[in-house]
Scaffold this motif. Sequence first.
Motif, PDB file in Angstrom:
ATOM      1  N   GLU A   1      11.868 -12.450  -9.193  1.00 46.62           N
ATOM      2  CA  GLU A   1      11.040 -13.488  -8.577  1.00 46.62           C
ATOM      3  C   GLU A   1      10.356 -12.889  -7.359  1.00 46.62           C
ATOM      4  O   GLU A   1      11.022 -12.322  -6.494  1.00 46.62           O
ATOM      5  N   ILE A   2       9.039 -13.034  -7.299  1.00 49.86           N
ATOM      6  CA  ILE A   2       8.302 -12.533  -6.141  1.00 49.86           C
ATOM      7  C   ILE A   2       7.612 -13.705  -5.471  1.00 49.86           C
ATOM      8  O   ILE A   2       6.853 -14.438  -6.101  1.00 49.86           O
ATOM      9  N   ASN A   3       7.898 -13.870  -4.177  1.00 50.11           N
ATOM     10  CA  ASN A   3       7.290 -14.929  -3.382  1.00 50.11           C
ATOM     11  C   ASN A   3       6.266 -14.298  -2.445  1.00 50.11           C
ATOM     12  O   ASN A   3       6.580 -13.378  -1.700  1.00 50.11           O
ATOM     13  N   PHE A   4       5.051 -14.819  -2.494  1.00 54.25           N
ATOM     14  CA  PHE A   4       3.944 -14.278  -1.719  1.00 54.25           C
ATOM     15  C   PHE A   4       3.695 -15.051  -0.422  1.00 54.25           C
ATOM     16  O   PHE A   4       2.856 -14.656   0.375  1.00 54.25           O
ATOM     17  N   ASP A   5       4.407 -16.152  -0.193  1.00 58.73           N
ATOM     18  CA  ASP A   5       4.185 -16.977   1.000  1.00 58.73           C
ATOM     19  C   ASP A   5       4.558 -16.218   2.271  1.00 58.73           C
ATOM     20  O   ASP A   5       5.442 -15.365   2.266  1.00 58.73           O
ATOM     21  N   GLY A   6       3.872 -16.539   3.344  1.00 60.13           N
ATOM     22  CA  GLY A   6       4.218 -16.010   4.654  1.00 60.13           C
ATOM     23  C   GLY A   6       3.459 -14.778   5.094  1.00 60.13           C
ATOM     24  O   GLY A   6       3.556 -14.377   6.245  1.00 60.13           O
ATOM     25  N   SER A   7       2.696 -14.168   4.200  1.00 65.05           N
ATOM     26  CA  SER A   7       1.890 -13.013   4.588  1.00 65.05           C
ATOM     27  C   SER A   7       0.487 -13.468   4.962  1.00 65.05           C
ATOM     28  O   SER A   7       0.073 -14.577   4.644  1.00 65.05           O
ATOM     29  N   MET A   8      -0.235 -12.599   5.606  1.00 61.61           N
ATOM     30  CA  MET A   8      -1.555 -12.940   6.119  1.00 61.61           C
ATOM     31  C   MET A   8      -2.666 -12.697   5.096  1.00 61.61           C
ATOM     32  O   MET A   8      -3.782 -12.389   5.451  1.00 61.61           O
ATOM     33  N   GLY A   9      -2.373 -12.850   3.838  1.00 63.91           N
ATOM     34  CA  GLY A   9      -3.372 -12.693   2.790  1.00 63.91           C
ATOM     35  C   GLY A   9      -3.168 -11.415   1.992  1.00 63.91           C
ATOM     36  O   GLY A   9      -2.423 -10.521   2.395  1.00 63.91           O
ATOM     37  N   TYR A  10      -3.869 -11.350   0.854  1.00 64.94           N
ATOM     38  CA  TYR A  10      -3.718 -10.226  -0.064  1.00 64.94           C
ATOM     39  C   TYR A  10      -5.085  -9.796  -0.559  1.00 64.94           C
ATOM     40  O   TYR A  10      -5.815 -10.582  -1.166  1.00 64.94           O
TER      41      TYR A  10
ATOM     42  N   LEU B   1       6.284 -15.300 -10.453  1.00 68.62           N
ATOM     43  CA  LEU B   1       5.467 -15.204  -9.248  1.00 68.62           C
ATOM     44  C   LEU B   1       5.222 -16.577  -8.649  1.00 68.62           C
ATOM     45  O   LEU B   1       4.937 -17.530  -9.374  1.00 68.62           O
ATOM     46  N   SER B   2       5.316 -16.667  -7.317  1.00 66.83           N
ATOM     47  CA  SER B   2       5.018 -17.945  -6.663  1.00 66.83           C
ATOM     48  C   SER B   2       4.288 -17.706  -5.342  1.00 66.83           C
ATOM     49  O   SER B   2       4.599 -16.765  -4.607  1.00 66.83           O
TER      50      SER B   2
ATOM     51  N   LYS C   1       2.696 -20.712  -2.894  1.00 71.65           N
ATOM     52  CA  LYS C   1       2.290 -22.095  -2.623  1.00 71.65           C
ATOM     53  C   LYS C   1       1.015 -22.168  -1.807  1.00 71.65           C
ATOM     54  O   LYS C   1       0.238 -23.099  -1.938  1.00 71.65           O
ATOM     55  N   GLU C   2       0.799 -21.171  -0.944  1.00 70.08           N
ATOM     56  CA  GLU C   2      -0.365 -21.189  -0.063  1.00 70.08           C
ATOM     57  C   GLU C   2      -1.671 -20.958  -0.811  1.00 70.08           C
ATOM     58  O   GLU C   2      -2.717 -21.431  -0.378  1.00 70.08           O
ATOM     59  N   ASP C   3      -1.634 -20.226  -1.934  1.00 71.03           N
ATOM     60  CA  ASP C   3      -2.852 -19.927  -2.700  1.00 71.03           C
ATOM     61  C   ASP C   3      -2.486 -19.603  -4.144  1.00 71.03           C
ATOM     62  O   ASP C   3      -2.408 -18.441  -4.524  1.00 71.03           O
ATOM     63  N   PRO C   4      -2.263 -20.636  -4.967  1.00 70.64           N
ATOM     64  CA  PRO C   4      -1.835 -20.398  -6.354  1.00 70.64           C
ATOM     65  C   PRO C   4      -2.832 -19.580  -7.181  1.00 70.64           C
ATOM     66  O   PRO C   4      -2.450 -18.962  -8.171  1.00 70.64           O
ATOM     67  N   PHE C   5      -4.104 -19.537  -6.765  1.00 69.88           N
ATOM     68  CA  PHE C   5      -5.090 -18.744  -7.497  1.00 69.88           C
ATOM     69  C   PHE C   5      -4.709 -17.267  -7.520  1.00 69.88           C
ATOM     70  O   PHE C   5      -5.001 -16.554  -8.473  1.00 69.88           O
ATOM     71  N   ILE C   6      -4.041 -16.808  -6.474  1.00 69.05           N
ATOM     72  CA  ILE C   6      -3.623 -15.405  -6.405  1.00 69.05           C
ATOM     73  C   ILE C   6      -2.718 -15.056  -7.588  1.00 69.05           C
ATOM     74  O   ILE C   6      -2.791 -13.950  -8.124  1.00 69.05           O
ATOM     75  N   ILE C   7      -1.901 -15.990  -8.020  1.00 71.97           N
ATOM     76  CA  ILE C   7      -1.012 -15.736  -9.161  1.00 71.97           C
ATOM     77  C   ILE C   7      -1.840 -15.463 -10.417  1.00 71.97           C
ATOM     78  O   ILE C   7      -1.574 -14.525 -11.163  1.00 71.97           O
ATOM     79  N   GLU C   8      -2.878 -16.261 -10.637  1.00 70.73           N
ATOM     80  CA  GLU C   8      -3.771 -16.030 -11.780  1.00 70.73           C
ATOM     81  C   GLU C   8      -4.451 -14.671 -11.673  1.00 70.73           C
ATOM     82  O   GLU C   8      -4.603 -13.960 -12.670  1.00 70.73           O
ATOM     83  N   GLU C   9      -4.853 -14.318 -10.464  1.00 73.30           N
ATOM     84  CA  GLU C   9      -5.500 -13.031 -10.235  1.00 73.30           C
ATOM     85  C   GLU C   9      -4.548 -11.876 -10.588  1.00 73.30           C
ATOM     86  O   GLU C   9      -4.943 -10.908 -11.242  1.00 73.30           O
ATOM     87  N   ILE C  10      -3.301 -11.982 -10.174  1.00 74.21           N
ATOM     88  CA  ILE C  10      -2.314 -10.942 -10.466  1.00 74.21           C
ATOM     89  C   ILE C  10      -2.116 -10.786 -11.965  1.00 74.21           C
ATOM     90  O   ILE C  10      -2.109  -9.671 -12.500  1.00 74.21           O
ATOM     91  N   TRP C  11      -1.980 -11.915 -12.674  1.00 73.12           N
ATOM     92  CA  TRP C  11      -1.800 -11.826 -14.128  1.00 73.12           C
ATOM     93  C   TRP C  11      -3.029 -11.212 -14.787  1.00 73.12           C
ATOM     94  O   TRP C  11      -2.908 -10.472 -15.770  1.00 73.12           O
ATOM     95  N   SER C  12      -4.211 -11.468 -14.252  1.00 72.38           N
ATOM     96  CA  SER C  12      -5.411 -10.844 -14.833  1.00 72.38           C
ATOM     97  C   SER C  12      -5.391  -9.334 -14.603  1.00 72.38           C
ATOM     98  O   SER C  12      -5.795  -8.575 -15.480  1.00 72.38           O
ATOM     99  N   TYR C  13      -4.912  -8.872 -13.448  1.00 74.31           N
ATOM    100  CA  TYR C  13      -4.798  -7.429 -13.217  1.00 74.31           C
ATOM    101  C   TYR C  13      -3.804  -6.798 -14.190  1.00 74.31           C
ATOM    102  O   TYR C  13      -4.041  -5.701 -14.708  1.00 74.31           O
ATOM    103  N   ILE C  14      -2.712  -7.480 -14.438  1.00 75.48           N
ATOM    104  CA  ILE C  14      -1.727  -6.972 -15.402  1.00 75.48           C
ATOM    105  C   ILE C  14      -2.304  -6.963 -16.810  1.00 75.48           C
ATOM    106  O   ILE C  14      -2.233  -5.965 -17.517  1.00 75.48           O
TER     107      ILE C  14
END
Length: 106
Positions: free
Chosen positions: A45-54, A83-84, A86-99
Amino acid sequence: MARISISKDFSEYPAGRYRVDGKYSGEVFRDDLLIPTLEKNDIVEINFDGSMGYGSSFLEEAFGGLVRLKKFSKEILHKKLRLSYKEDPFIIEEIWSYIDDARTQV
């Protein structure tokens, strides 16, 4: 199952593609944290919350690079990664597209 919080376990300021771009680049995250965790666990499980963007370069290198460098297949990653963000769920879609769009290097 293992859990990675990028902001807590890696950096609140992930940036860059390659190791030469800094100690919080996508390559550093992938090689030093993500690959070893994926190799030792069935589910990560990877949580992306709490960082200043990606940035796209960080995300593509960290996740698309898993497939491109023949570390894991797309199918395996779909089974192993949760992948989770909450601050920007679109990023999850972006990651899956890169994969899903990654091509292995010859």
